[in-house]
Design an enzyme around this catalytic site. Structure first.
Site, PDB file in Angstrom:
ATOM      1  N   HIS A  55       0.888  -1.161  -0.020  1.00  0.00           N
ATOM      2  CA  HIS A  55      -0.123  -0.015   0.125  1.00  0.00           C
ATOM      3  C   HIS A  55       0.906   1.425   0.144  1.00  0.00           C
ATOM      4  CE1 HIS A  55       0.787  -0.603   4.269  1.00  0.00           C
ATOM      5  NE2 HIS A  55       0.420   0.583   4.498  1.00  0.00           N
ATOM      6  N   HIS A  57       1.414   3.860   2.047  1.00  0.00           N
ATOM      7  CA  HIS A  57       1.957   4.657   3.056  1.00  0.00           C
ATOM      8  C   HIS A  57       3.619   4.543   2.861  1.00  0.00           C
ATOM      9  CE1 HIS A  57      -1.576   4.146   6.087  1.00  0.00           C
ATOM     10  NE2 HIS A  57      -1.676   5.195   5.118  1.00  0.00           N
ATOM     11  N   ASP A  59       5.802   4.685   5.062  1.00  0.00           N
ATOM     12  CA  ASP A  59       6.838   3.474   5.542  1.00  0.00           C
ATOM     13  C   ASP A  59       6.971   2.428   5.022  1.00  0.00           C
ATOM     14  OD1 ASP A  59       4.106   3.365   6.582  1.00  0.00           O
ATOM     15  OD2 ASP A  59       4.758   1.697   8.189  1.00  0.00           O
ATOM     16  N   HIS A  60       6.399   2.219   3.759  1.00  0.00           N
ATOM     17  CA  HIS A  60       6.293   1.146   2.999  1.00  0.00           C
ATOM     18  C   HIS A  60       6.795   1.267   1.683  1.00  0.00           C
ATOM     19  CE1 HIS A  60       3.709  -1.541   5.814  1.00  0.00           C
ATOM     20  NE2 HIS A  60       3.288  -0.036   6.299  1.00  0.00           N
ATOM     21  N   HIS A 111      -7.494  -0.811   5.813  1.00  0.00           N
ATOM     22  CA  HIS A 111      -6.261   0.250   6.404  1.00  0.00           C
ATOM     23  C   HIS A 111      -6.045   1.352   5.372  1.00  0.00           C
ATOM     24  CE1 HIS A 111      -2.593   1.184   8.553  1.00  0.00           C
ATOM     25  NE2 HIS A 111      -1.973   1.305   7.244  1.00  0.00           N
ATOM     26  N   ASP A 130      -0.286  -3.842   6.412  1.00  0.00           N
ATOM     27  CA  ASP A 130      -1.081  -3.464   7.406  1.00  0.00           C
ATOM     28  C   ASP A 130      -2.306  -4.088   7.531  1.00  0.00           C
ATOM     29  OD1 ASP A 130       1.738  -2.312   7.850  1.00  0.00           O
ATOM     30  OD2 ASP A 130       0.834  -0.173   7.811  1.00  0.00           O
ATOM     31  N   HIS A 168       4.708  -5.030  10.355  1.00  0.00           N
ATOM     32  CA  HIS A 168       4.979  -4.297  11.724  1.00  0.00           C
ATOM     33  C   HIS A 168       5.087  -5.459  12.839  1.00  0.00           C
ATOM     34  CE1 HIS A 168       4.693  -0.325  10.817  1.00  0.00           C
ATOM     35  NE2 HIS A 168       3.686  -0.498   9.680  1.00  0.00           N
TER      36      HIS A 168
HETATM   37 FE    FE Z   1       2.984   0.777   8.187  1.00  0.00          FE
HETATM   38 ZN    ZN Z   2       0.336   1.481   6.757  1.00  0.00          ZN
END
Ligand code: FE
Ligand code: ZN
Length: 239
Positions: A55, A57, A59-60, A111, A130, A168
């Protein structure tokens, strides 16, 4: 056999390196940070040929550009949002390949609306980003409880022994909530103790399995979308 290695990133992310020894190919799942992922691949002598994103985001996806610049990797990811450096858009029914292994794409909104999961049926593994966490699930930033309920149902309809790889290390906090949500569950109490011991020793709690999640994940065990919505709301403010 697929070799799957966690690379810890930021405070609680795991970037997964996926390596097929037979073909020598390597993919990186969700490189939020290119540095540690490339360093680990390099240390193992694994040339990186692909990036798979679950996805949008940061942090990915934050390391996509740097991984591509350093390795020439082909970037595959969801279609509904802008993914940095994307080459191959993945919608429901699309496939990714590594060696002789085929990963099928399912859309698992909740999410985020663009969230996908990659399921390698033959290898018995799935990368779930996530959407599903060990004993928990992602927050609903974009989707509805109905969507997330259905997404979790699809993931846990996979064969019981399927290994699930979330992005995570949230298991301890999820386990504490699970014990609160289902105080009479011996399976949850037992897993909470095991997870505590692992984390006290700085060890990873992943991957998890479909069987374990069916037994100890209150979000997976929710009976219907409104039961799920109530749990998710309660977890958002739980400490
Ligand atoms: Fe994440
Ligand atoms: Zn995420």
């Amino acid at each position: 056999m697929l070799e799957i290695v966690p690379v810890p990133a930021f405070s609680d992310n795991y970037i997964w390196l996926v390596h097929d020894a037979e073909s020598g190919e390597t993919a990186i799942v969700d490189p939020g940070d290119a540095g540690p992922a490339l360093a680990e691949a390099d240390r193992r002598g694994w040339p990186v040929g692909q990036v798979w994103n679950t996805h949008w985001h940061p942090d990915h996806t934050g390391g996509n550009l740097q991984v591509k610049a350093a390795t020439g990797a082909r970037v595959s990811g969801p279609t509904r949002r802008d993914i940095p450096a994307i080459d191959v858009p993945l919608a429901e029914g699309a496939e990714v390949r590594i060696g002789r292994y085929v990963g099928r794409v399912i859309e698992v909104p909740g999410h985020t609306l663009d969230h996908i999961a990659l399921i390698f049926d033959e290898a018995g593994v799935a990368f779930v980003g996530d959407t599903l966490f060990a004993m928990g699930c992602g927050r609903l930033f974009e989707g509805t409880p109905e969507q997330m309920f259905e997404s979790l149902r699809r993931l846990t309809a996979l064969p019981r022994e399927t290994l699930l790889y979330p992005a995570h290390e949230y298991t301890l906090s999820n386990a504490l909530f699970a014990a609160h949500a289902e105080p009479d569950s011996a399976a949850i109490a037992e897993r909470l103790a095991a997870v505590k011991a692992l984390r006290e020793n700085g060890k990873i709690t992943l991957p998890t399995t479909v069987a374990e999640e069916r037994e100890t994940n209150p979000f997976v065990r929710a009976l219907n979308p409104s039961d799920f919505a109530r749990l998710r709301l309660e977890k958002d403010s739980f400490r």
